[in-house]
Scaffold this active site. Structure first.
Site, PDB file in Angstrom:
ATOM      1  N   ARG A 159     -34.981 -74.825 109.799  1.00 44.57           N
ATOM      2  CA  ARG A 159     -34.715 -74.040 110.450  1.00 44.57           C
ATOM      3  C   ARG A 159     -34.019 -72.757 109.793  1.00 44.57           C
ATOM      4  O   ARG A 159     -33.285 -72.949 108.934  1.00 44.57           O
ATOM      5  CB  ARG A 159     -33.514 -74.973 111.492  1.00 44.57           C
ATOM      6  CG  ARG A 159     -34.146 -75.551 112.358  1.00 44.57           C
ATOM      7  CD  ARG A 159     -33.331 -76.352 113.297  1.00 44.57           C
ATOM      8  NE  ARG A 159     -32.211 -77.315 112.549  1.00 44.57           N
ATOM      9  CZ  ARG A 159     -31.127 -76.848 112.428  1.00 44.57           C
ATOM     10  NH1 ARG A 159     -30.579 -75.665 112.773  1.00 44.57           N
ATOM     11  NH2 ARG A 159     -30.293 -77.505 111.778  1.00 44.57           N
ATOM     12  N   ARG A 211     -41.115 -83.810 106.416  1.00 45.22           N
ATOM     13  CA  ARG A 211     -41.069 -84.435 107.798  1.00 45.22           C
ATOM     14  C   ARG A 211     -42.450 -85.311 108.277  1.00 45.22           C
ATOM     15  O   ARG A 211     -43.096 -85.365 107.772  1.00 45.22           O
ATOM     16  CB  ARG A 211     -40.871 -83.483 108.867  1.00 45.22           C
ATOM     17  CG  ARG A 211     -39.964 -82.455 108.810  1.00 45.22           C
ATOM     18  CD  ARG A 211     -38.682 -83.128 109.549  1.00 45.22           C
ATOM     19  NE  ARG A 211     -37.273 -82.508 109.118  1.00 45.22           N
ATOM     20  CZ  ARG A 211     -36.306 -82.502 109.929  1.00 45.22           C
ATOM     21  NH1 ARG A 211     -36.360 -83.243 110.833  1.00 45.22           N
ATOM     22  NH2 ARG A 211     -34.984 -81.948 109.282  1.00 45.22           N
ATOM     23  N   LYS A 245     -35.187 -78.394 119.468  1.00 45.77           N
ATOM     24  CA  LYS A 245     -33.785 -77.904 119.266  1.00 45.77           C
ATOM     25  C   LYS A 245     -33.405 -76.549 120.352  1.00 45.77           C
ATOM     26  O   LYS A 245     -32.474 -76.583 120.924  1.00 45.77           O
ATOM     27  CB  LYS A 245     -33.484 -77.443 117.967  1.00 45.77           C
ATOM     28  CG  LYS A 245     -33.597 -78.321 117.098  1.00 45.77           C
ATOM     29  CD  LYS A 245     -32.780 -79.528 117.149  1.00 45.77           C
ATOM     30  CE  LYS A 245     -32.917 -80.904 115.982  1.00 45.77           C
ATOM     31  NZ  LYS A 245     -32.309 -81.832 116.154  1.00 45.77           N
ATOM     32  N   ASN A 298     -36.499 -81.486 102.863  1.00 48.37           N
ATOM     33  CA  ASN A 298     -36.746 -81.419 104.396  1.00 48.37           C
ATOM     34  C   ASN A 298     -38.189 -81.783 104.729  1.00 48.37           C
ATOM     35  O   ASN A 298     -38.557 -81.209 106.164  1.00 48.37           O
ATOM     36  CB  ASN A 298     -36.272 -79.933 105.013  1.00 48.37           C
ATOM     37  CG  ASN A 298     -36.000 -79.814 106.509  1.00 48.37           C
ATOM     38  OD1 ASN A 298     -35.516 -80.704 107.051  1.00 48.37           O
ATOM     39  ND2 ASN A 298     -36.545 -78.874 107.092  1.00 48.37           N
TER      40      ASN A 298
HETATM   41 MN    MN Z   1     -31.445 -83.365 114.850  1.00 48.08          MN
END
Ligand code: MN
Ligand code: TSX
Length: 585
Positions: free
Chosen positions: A68, A377, A216, A375
């Site tokens: 992000r 995933r 998000k 990071n």
């Molecule tokens: Mn989260």
């Protein structure tokens, strides 16, 4: 192009086609056949590699598009005051003009996918409909695992308004230009939220929370604004049940800053005989008050988008089982036999693999490059979790008995304590802090405030957010008990004092017993704590160090001051109470 029934959707698609000028348009129906074709296309474009695991694939992103982008994330409410001091803000009309310039022709040479989706269980009065328009087939196949996507979602929309999420990787293709495996535009990335219009515009990134706008962007940032307006809570929380040996079940939600092992707690494998944890969700909770005055939580998501790095049969066996099949992996290593590997998955790394950058890895005695990005995933459906709670899709949600806050702290914060009141509990949420780890960017071991773990995810002023939490206590309601935990205390030699992981079950058991009034607890100025012998733990795990707490309280005073006059008086009073206590003795 197949026709859509919803008039608003029809109009929006027409407008966005004129703006983005895609080569063609595909309305996503959510079928297996459709998914098969998308996967085929992604394999041909070298975005995905087929793995040995059944129905599973690997994607490697552009090394500049791996997380992000908080400095590129904007909350564009009409007034800047509503965005507050912790969000980036720009004047909505101005940034929309800028965005329209960027989106102009941005899908040339690409297919525009229209993805109708629902956040929340089918048939739930709390579910909310949305549509993501994207030019990324990688986004579509991930969303299919993460949300309820396609025909049923489109039907649920009916003819009503919905949340509009527009996404482009920001890399149009010329007439006969060959595509790259991970198109993106890191220099022009923008993640922009319009809370009043219920819209998200995302440009330039194909990764995670920047591109899967259901997560998000909608389920936290926009939904937090909806929750404020409609009197409910949209939170960055896992949801679990805890069952005791008598078969009695209680539900908890919990929020932690990053690198505290939230997904590990969400699927905890208990070390206490007869006690078990089951999973409703690992990231987001939408909570509403029921007619009986209790707080009910639904998981708006339908899948996990978890950090792969560090996940192992030791740290989270249930996650490892969840991703045995039908999973998408992003930025992990590819082993010679077509499987995945990441740092922390096994004690002994494979001899050789292709790392997340697509490079040869493993010949050197001490590898300089990582096999997986920190990071990295995995994406997998909630239904594949071996400890999924039977009520994980209950339309009315599950009744919450306890709310857990926490953070990663090597000192000061005891293993567990219970809030003295609802106000004190909200104060505990507002005062959440965590030490940074190597996984996050910036210095290691630096203390960061992250109230309610919502700092990057609240769509409005955090001061108003705290007030919204305080307002939830209304007569006739049974508020959940609030707890604060810290699994990460260290002794003077730097060793962890608490074994953590499955042993955390002992802490959850104490919470259940407190809720049922089965154990007395010890009242202290910072909350109610267990006796050390109750948990069979080192007494240092429950100590209160006066000097540390004096410093903690002082630091909190200056942090709270950053919210100005929007900081609720109740929270200031809680802080003053502590300050007074630790100053005098
Ligand atoms: Mn989260
Ligand atoms: O997820 C973690 N949890 C929660 C589990 C339900 N982690 C991993 C954090 C990184 C994401 C933990 N790490 C936890 C924990 O409770 N505790 C620790 C610290 C720790 C690390 C290793 C050991 C013990 C504690 N190892 C041994 O004691 C052998």
């Amino acid at each position: 192009m197949k026709a859509v029934a919803n008039e608003h959707l029809k109009k929006w698609i027409e407008e966005m086609c004129l703006l983005c000028q895609p080569k063609d348009v595909q309305i996503i129906d959510g079928s297996d056949e459709e998914n098969k074709q998308l996967i085929q296309k992604l394999i041909e474009s070298k975005t995905l590699v087929k793995l040995k695991r059944p129905g599973s694939y690997l994607a490697r992103s552009n090394p500049e598009d791996v997380a992000r982008v908080e400095d590129r994330t904007f909350i564009c409410s009409k007034s800047s005051e509503n965005a507050g001091p912790t969000n980036n803000w720009q004047e909505p009309a101005e940034i929309k003009t800028k965005l329209k310039g960027l989106f102009q022709g941005c899908m040339r040479g690409r297919t525009m996918y229209v993805v109708p989706y629902l956040m929340g269980p089918y048939g739930s009065p709390y579910a909310k409909g949305a549509v993501e328009i994207t030019d990324s087939p990688y986004v579509v196949v991930n969303m299919r695992l993460m949300a309820r996507v396609g025909k049923r979602a489109e039907e649920a929309l009916g003819n009503s308004e919905f949340v509009k999420c527009l996404h482009s990787v920001g890399r149009p293709l010329a007439a006969d230009e060959k595509d790259v495996s991970w198109p993106c535009n890191p220099k022009e990335t923008y993640i922009v939220h319009f809370p009043e219009e219920r819209e998200v515009w995302s440009f330039g990134s194909g990764y995670g929370g920047n591109a899967l706008l259901n997560k998000k962007c909608f389920a936290l940032r926009l939904a937090s604004c909806m929750a404020r307006d409609e009197g409910w809570l949209a939170e960055h929380m896992l949801i679990i049940s805890v069952t005791n040996p008598e078969g009695e079940k209680k539900y908890f939600t919990a929020s932690f800053p990053s690198a505290c092992g939230k997904t590990n707690l969400a699927m905890l494998s208990s070390t206490l005989p007869g006690w078990k944890v089951e999973c409703v969700g690992d990231d987001i909770a939408w909570m509403h008050w029921g007619k009986d005055g209790r707080l009910y939580a639904v998981n708006p998501e339908a899948g996990f988008f978890g950090v792969a790095t560090g996940t192992s049969m030791k740290s989270n066996p249930n996650a490892m089982k969840t991703i045995e099949k039908n999973a998408i992996f992003t930025n992990v290593g590819l082993t010679d036999d077509g499987d995945v590997w990441w740092e922390g998955m096994t004690d002994v790394p494979p001899q050789h693999l292709i790392n997340w950058k697509g490079e040869e890895w493993g010949q050197a005695a001490v590898p300089t490059e990582k096999a997986a990005h920190p990071n990295s995933r995995f994406t997998a459906a909630t239904s594949q979790c071996p400890v999924v709670d039977p009520l994980y899709e209950a339309p009315l949600g599950v009744p919450i008995s306890g709310i857990i806050f926490g953070g990663r702290r090597s000192t000061t914060m005891p293993l567990v304590r219970q809030a003295l009141s609802w106000e004190h509990g909200v104060f505990l949420g507002a005062s959440m802090t965590s030490e940074t780890t190597a996984a996050a960017k910036g210095e290691v071991g630096k203390l960061r405030h992250d109230p309610f773990a919502m700092l990057p995810f609240c769509g409005y002023h955090m001061g108003d957010y705290f007030a919204h939490w305080l307002k939830q206590k209304v007569s006739g309601r049974k508020c959940p008990e609030i707890f604060y935990v810290n699994w990460f205390l260290k002794d003077d030699s730097g060793k962890f004092l608490w074994p953590g992981f499955g042993e955390n079950m002992k802490v959850l058991k104490w919470m259940c017993e407190r809720i049922d009034g089965k154990t007395k607890g010890v009242k202290t100025p910072i909350g109610i704590r267990p006796e050390a012998q109750e948990l069979g733990c080192h007494p240092q795990l429950l100590e209160i160090n006066q000097e540390s707490w004096k410093k903690e309280t002082k630091d909190l005073e200056s942090y709270f001051a950053t919210f100005g006059k929007k900081l609720p008086q109740e929270l200031l009073e809680e802080q003053k109470k502590l300050q007074k206590h630790f100053e005098c003795c």
